[in-house]
Design a protein around this motif. Structure first.
Motif, short mmCIF file in Angstrom:
data_model
loop_
_atom_site.label_atom_id
_atom_site.label_comp_id
_atom_site.label_asym_id
_atom_site.label_seq_id
_atom_site.Cartn_x
_atom_site.Cartn_y
_atom_site.Cartn_z
N ALA A 85 -8.09 6.39 1.11
CA ALA A 85 -8.21 5.06 1.70
C ALA A 85 -9.06 4.13 0.83
N ASP A 86 -10.15 4.65 0.31
CA ASP A 86 -11.03 3.82 -0.50
C ASP A 86 -10.33 3.36 -1.78
N SER A 87 -9.57 4.24 -2.41
CA SER A 87 -8.85 3.88 -3.62
C SER A 87 -7.76 2.85 -3.33
N LEU A 88 -7.04 3.05 -2.23
CA LEU A 88 -6.02 2.09 -1.83
C LEU A 88 -6.63 0.70 -1.63
N ALA A 89 -7.79 0.66 -0.95
CA ALA A 89 -8.45 -0.61 -0.68
C ALA A 89 -8.94 -1.27 -1.96
N ARG A 90 -9.56 -0.49 -2.84
CA ARG A 90 -10.07 -1.06 -4.10
C ARG A 90 -8.94 -1.65 -4.94
N ARG A 91 -7.83 -0.93 -5.01
CA ARG A 91 -6.69 -1.42 -5.78
C ARG A 91 -6.16 -2.73 -5.20
N ALA A 92 -6.06 -2.80 -3.88
CA ALA A 92 -5.55 -4.01 -3.23
C ALA A 92 -6.49 -5.20 -3.44
N LEU A 93 -7.79 -4.97 -3.33
CA LEU A 93 -8.75 -6.06 -3.49
C LEU A 93 -8.83 -6.52 -4.95
N ALA A 94 -8.67 -5.59 -5.89
CA ALA A 94 -8.62 -6.00 -7.30
C ALA A 94 -7.40 -6.87 -7.56
N TRP A 95 -6.27 -6.51 -6.94
CA TRP A 95 -5.06 -7.33 -7.04
C TRP A 95 -5.32 -8.72 -6.46
N LEU A 139 0.86 -1.18 0.00
CA LEU A 139 0.00 0.00 0.00
C LEU A 139 0.90 1.24 0.00
N ASP A 140 0.79 2.05 -1.04
CA ASP A 140 1.66 3.22 -1.20
C ASP A 140 0.85 4.49 -0.96
N ALA A 141 1.02 5.06 0.24
CA ALA A 141 0.24 6.23 0.63
C ALA A 141 0.67 7.49 -0.12
#
Length: 411
Positions: A285-295, A277-279
């Motif tokens: 936060a929502d974009s970080l989470a969506r990207r991680a879950l898509a991965w 997760l690259d802050a």
């Protein structure tokens, strides 16, 4: 009954398993138990709070609410305040302010304590705290991003945060069975807090026998184990068989401790899928989470349990904090990790491993976990927690566990 208040969630699991290991029937709640909760039969209750790095007024208020609940539900004999074995705090608190409030509320004339936990490499001698074979102020904790520890003398550290004086119960007093006599001497000298030296597990057992009637005791999980052993019998009781978890697993790591960084690296070198997760590049936060879950959705299950992490080495962490601010970056990542945890559970993850106290608090809060039953230990002081409905949780303190803990816990 022993009632324990812990200043973070991983510390709460550590102290809960220390009590359970000695034969006490132990309940663990994350935050105050739900209104009207009727606890089953028990010998000890641990309430996990998230107060280590919040504003000190909030930490005091939450701790006093937990104390009132414990006293209303039978913890009239003894209260234990659990803080980290590396005494994580700043000159403003929060260990001192919380202890002052609890001691005043319980009218405790003197509060014995020690952060010593020999099984985790933490020992106290002449009032100085050692991490392994080096002083606390010379250890990796000197560079902690939230609570840098640059001093090693515990009375001085606590007096900077507290309205009361601190003293030391030295090792000769402990091994000479003179703990109670030394406490009486310190009390006559106007000392409110007494740090008890302990280099070995037996020192903690000796202290536990001497302190079994103290209204308020504090420290790491080691001394809680000594108190539990004194209550359950000098030899303690055999640990009963504990359940083991199964099913799809994932790791969420947010701690930047040197041990967690090692554990993250072991997972990566073993070929486990890993997503950082690259802050700096994604400040939502929502974009970080969506990207991680898509991965995560694109992974092949045959690659093994994945790792999603925000852990950074000190130099890189400083750059993030300078760009975003320490509080903002921490809040951003914790919020993202909480959302990711919910998404992973929705996708069928039944074993969720978290690394770091703040990370664990974020995950437990996001999942709405009220508490659970202590299960088998994946490492000393790091038990699986089985919740009424939801995944089995392994909440690992940043500094705990062997380098391969995250890898082995998710096989």
């Amino acid at each position: 009954m022993i009632g324990a208040i812990a200043d973070d969630f991983t510390g709460a699991t550590d102290v809960a398993v220390a009590l359970r290991r000695r034969g006490l029937r132990t309940l663990l709640y994350f935050g105050l138990p739900p209104q009207g909760a009727q606890p089953p039969e028990h010998d000890a209750v641990v309430i996990a709070l998230k107060t280590r790095t919040v504003h000190k007024a909030d930490a005091v208020a939450r701790s006093l609410r937990a104390l009132r609940w414990l006293r209303a539900h039978g913890a009239a004999e003894q209260v234990y305040f659990k803080y980290c074995s590396t005494f994580d705090s700043t000159p403003e608190g929060n260990i001192g302010p919380v202890l002052d409030a609890l001691a005043d509320a319980l009218e405790a004339p003197i509060v014995p304590m020690t952060p010593s936990s020999p099984e985790h490499g933490r020992t106290q001698y002449n009032g100085y705290l050692f991490v392994g074979d080096v002083l606390l102020g010379e250890s990796h904790m000197r560079h902690h991003p939230l609570t840098p520890m640059t001093d090693s003398y515990l009375p001085r550290l606590l007096e900077a945060q507290s309205a009361y004086r601190s003293g030391v119960v030295t090792l000769p007093h402990v091994r000479g069975q003179a703990v109670e006599r030394r406490l009486a001497e310190l009390r006559e000298q106007g000392v409110r807090y007494a740090f008890v030296d302990a280099l070995a597990e037996e020192d903690l057992m000796t202290a536990g026998r001497a302190l079994v009637r103290a209204p308020l005791v504090a420290g790491a999980a080691g001394l809680a184990g000594g108190l539990a052993a004194a209550r359950a019998g000098a030899a303690g009781q055999e640990e009963t068989a504990a359940p083991e978890p199964s099913g799809p697993a994932a790791v969420l790591a947010g701690s930047c401790s040197s041990r967690t960084l090692e554990q993250v690296q072991v997972m990566i070198e073993a070929g486990r899928p890993a997503h950082r997760l690259d802050a700096l590049t994604e400040q939502d936060a929502d974009s970080l989470a969506r990207r991680a879950l898509a991965w995560y959705d694109a992974l092949d299950a045959r690659d093994g349990a994945p790792l999603i992490y925000s852990s950074l080495e000190p130099a890189k962490l400083r750059r993030v904090q300078q760009a975003l601010g320490a509080e903002r970056s921490a809040a951003l990542l914790e919020s993202a990790i909480g959302r990711i945890a919910r998404g992973l559970v929705e996708r069928g993850v039944t074993r969720l491993v978290t690394a770091g106290g703040e990370t664990s608090g974020a995950v437990v809060s996001a999942l709405g976990v009220p508490g659970g039953v202590i299960g088998a230990e994946a490492a000393r002081g790091v038990p699986w927690i089985f919740v009424p409905s939801g995944p089995a949780l392994l909440l690992k303190s940043g500094n705990f566990g062997d380098p391969d803990l995250l890898l082995e816990a998710t096989r």
